[in-house]
Design an enzyme around this catalytic site. Structure first.
Site, PDB file in Angstrom:
ATOM      1  NE  ARG A   1     -22.250  46.073  23.556  1.00 32.29           N
ATOM      2  CZ  ARG A   1     -22.465  47.239  22.943  1.00 32.29           C
ATOM      3  NH1 ARG A   1     -21.591  47.660  22.033  1.00 32.29           N
ATOM      4  NH2 ARG A   1     -23.523  47.973  23.225  1.00 32.29           N
ATOM      5  NE  ARG A   2     -28.695  42.955  21.723  1.00 27.76           N
ATOM      6  CZ  ARG A   2     -29.776  43.639  21.357  1.00 27.76           C
ATOM      7  NH1 ARG A   2     -30.586  43.136  20.435  1.00 27.76           N
ATOM      8  NH2 ARG A   2     -30.041  44.812  21.899  1.00 27.76           N
TER       9      ARG A   2
ATOM     10  CB  CYS B   1     -20.269  21.103  33.272  1.00 30.57           C
ATOM     11  SG  CYS B   1     -20.830  19.700  34.246  1.00 30.57           S
TER      12      CYS B   1
ATOM     13  NE  ARG C   1     -24.179  22.530  35.558  1.00 27.90           N
ATOM     14  CZ  ARG C   1     -23.914  21.490  36.342  1.00 27.90           C
ATOM     15  NH1 ARG C   1     -23.526  21.679  37.596  1.00 27.90           N
ATOM     16  NH2 ARG C   1     -24.035  20.250  35.881  1.00 27.90           N
TER      17      ARG C   1
ATOM     18  CG  ASP D   1     -13.193  16.530  37.356  1.00 30.92           C
ATOM     19  OD1 ASP D   1     -12.131  16.725  37.960  1.00 30.92           O
ATOM     20  OD2 ASP D   1     -13.471  15.457  36.777  1.00 30.92           O
TER      21      ASP D   1
ATOM     22  CG  ASN E   1     -14.923  21.312  29.918  1.00 27.86           C
ATOM     23  OD1 ASN E   1     -15.172  21.269  31.118  1.00 27.86           O
ATOM     24  ND2 ASN E   1     -15.466  20.461  29.058  1.00 27.86           N
TER      25      ASN E   1
ATOM     26  CG  HIS F   1     -15.384  20.428  41.685  1.00 26.83           C
ATOM     27  ND1 HIS F   1     -16.373  21.152  41.064  1.00 26.83           N
ATOM     28  CD2 HIS F   1     -15.360  19.222  41.053  1.00 26.83           C
ATOM     29  CE1 HIS F   1     -16.930  20.417  40.117  1.00 26.83           C
ATOM     30  NE2 HIS F   1     -16.327  19.250  40.082  1.00 26.83           N
TER      31      HIS F   1
ATOM     32  CB  ALA G   1     -17.085  11.684  40.203  1.00 30.54           C
TER      33      ALA G   1
END
Length: 323
Positions: free
Chosen positions: A172-173, A192, A214, A217, A225, A255, A322
């Site tokens: 589990r690592r 990100c 983290r 956009d 992603n 966001h 941006a």
């Protein structure tokens, strides 16, 4: 991709308008999750055309440890041009090494994480253990009367994950990440999408991925992603003999940029279409067919080895990034 549209609507309806480093305000909402069953299709947006080849080119660049916007362009991905050459903070950073340089970004940390050990000379057993693991001595010093040695090793996190899936799938690592606190100031942009954890299931011969981002956009970053994460999971499954299954996508700060609202509101009016299927070229060996483990394909893979089958989409739309 109704899940994606639902998240966009949730952020617009319930988020808060906030300022940030880019100077373009965002509507932000903390904490979000998307979850996809890859056996039911590939998570490609259909309410506008997905820049699939660009996203795959970026993923291939990460797997190669690319740190230069020119090399990303050669792979069909231009999204790093502005961060390399138009980001005022990065342009003034002494770690920047000229035109197109990006510093120690994603792929460098994934494939060549700089690992250090500081071990007292009074502990030769620990020094020997580190050296057997591939660390090499690079310096020796003394502090408060205690002599110590510094050892270094470039750690290939991605390869370690693939090896563990092949040799110890019950672990589990099985994860890698790019958040190297010591080198954040050496990057054009801190990561990100920063933590990838793989979950092989020996009983079902399926493999799943949990990705933590983290800051995301939703207009431009999320479609990219999602593509990269699902393609990477599919590649890992192919190289280790597992069927890609669950792709869970966590966002810390979800966001929408103010100047993306027109594009996203138009997408919300469009009906999502059927999910396409990801195809990986027969050039890439499938462990399930050959029984041969070939991890070197992490570096040999090309953007042309991936394509979407049955991908239908609404009219293309664009919005500024941006920086």
């Amino acid at each position: 991709m109704k899940q994606y549209l639902d998240l966009v609507r949730d952020v617009i309806d319930n988020g808060t308008l906030q300022g940030n480093r880019t100077g373009i305000r965002t509507i932000s909402l903390p904490g979000a999750m998307l979850r996809f069953d890859l056996q039911k299709g590939f998570p490609a947006i259909t309410t506008r055309k997905l820049a699939f080849k660009s996203a795959i080119g970026e993923m291939v660049g990460f797997l190669r440890g690319v740190k230069n916007a020119g090399e990303f362009r050669e792979l069909g991905c231009k999204v790093w041009d502005q961060n390399a050459n138009e980001n005022a903070q990065w342009l003034a950073n002494p770690f920047r090494q000229g035109h197109d340089d990006l510093g120690e970004i994603y792929g460098v940390q994934w494939r060549q994480w700089p690992g250090y050990k500081r071990i007292p000379l009074s502990n030769p057993a620990a020094i020997e253990m580190a050296e057997q693991a591939g660390f090499r001595r690079i310096a020796q010093d003394e502090e408060d009367g205690v002599a110590f040695v510094i050892l270094y090793k470039a750690i290939d996190q991605v390869r370690q994950c693939l090896d563990t899936i092949a040799n110890d799938p019950g672990s589990r690592r099985i994860l890698f990440h790019g958040w190297n606190c010591a080198q954040l100031d050496e990057m054009a942009l801190p990561p990100c999408h920063l933590l990838y954890q793989f979950h092989p299931n020996v009983e079902t011969r399926e493999i799943s991925l949990t990705l933590y981002i983290r800051s995301n956009d939703l207009g431009l970053g999320t479609p990219f992603n999602l593509t990269e994460g699902a393609a990477l999971l599919s590649l890992f499954g192919r190289l280790t003999g597992y069927t890609p299954r669950w792709f869970t996508y966590f966002i810390g700060d979800a966001h929408v940029y103010e100047n993306h609202l027109d594009m996203l509101n138009e997408q919300l009016k469009r009906e999502p279409l059927e999910a396409p299927k990801l195809v990986i070229s027969d050039r890439v060996p499938a462990f399930a067919e050959t029984g041969k483990y070939e991890p070197e394909w992490l570096e040999k893979i090309e953007p042309s080895d991936f394509w979407l089958e049955g991908y239908e989409h609404h009219a293309p739309m664009t919005a500024p990034m941006a920086v």
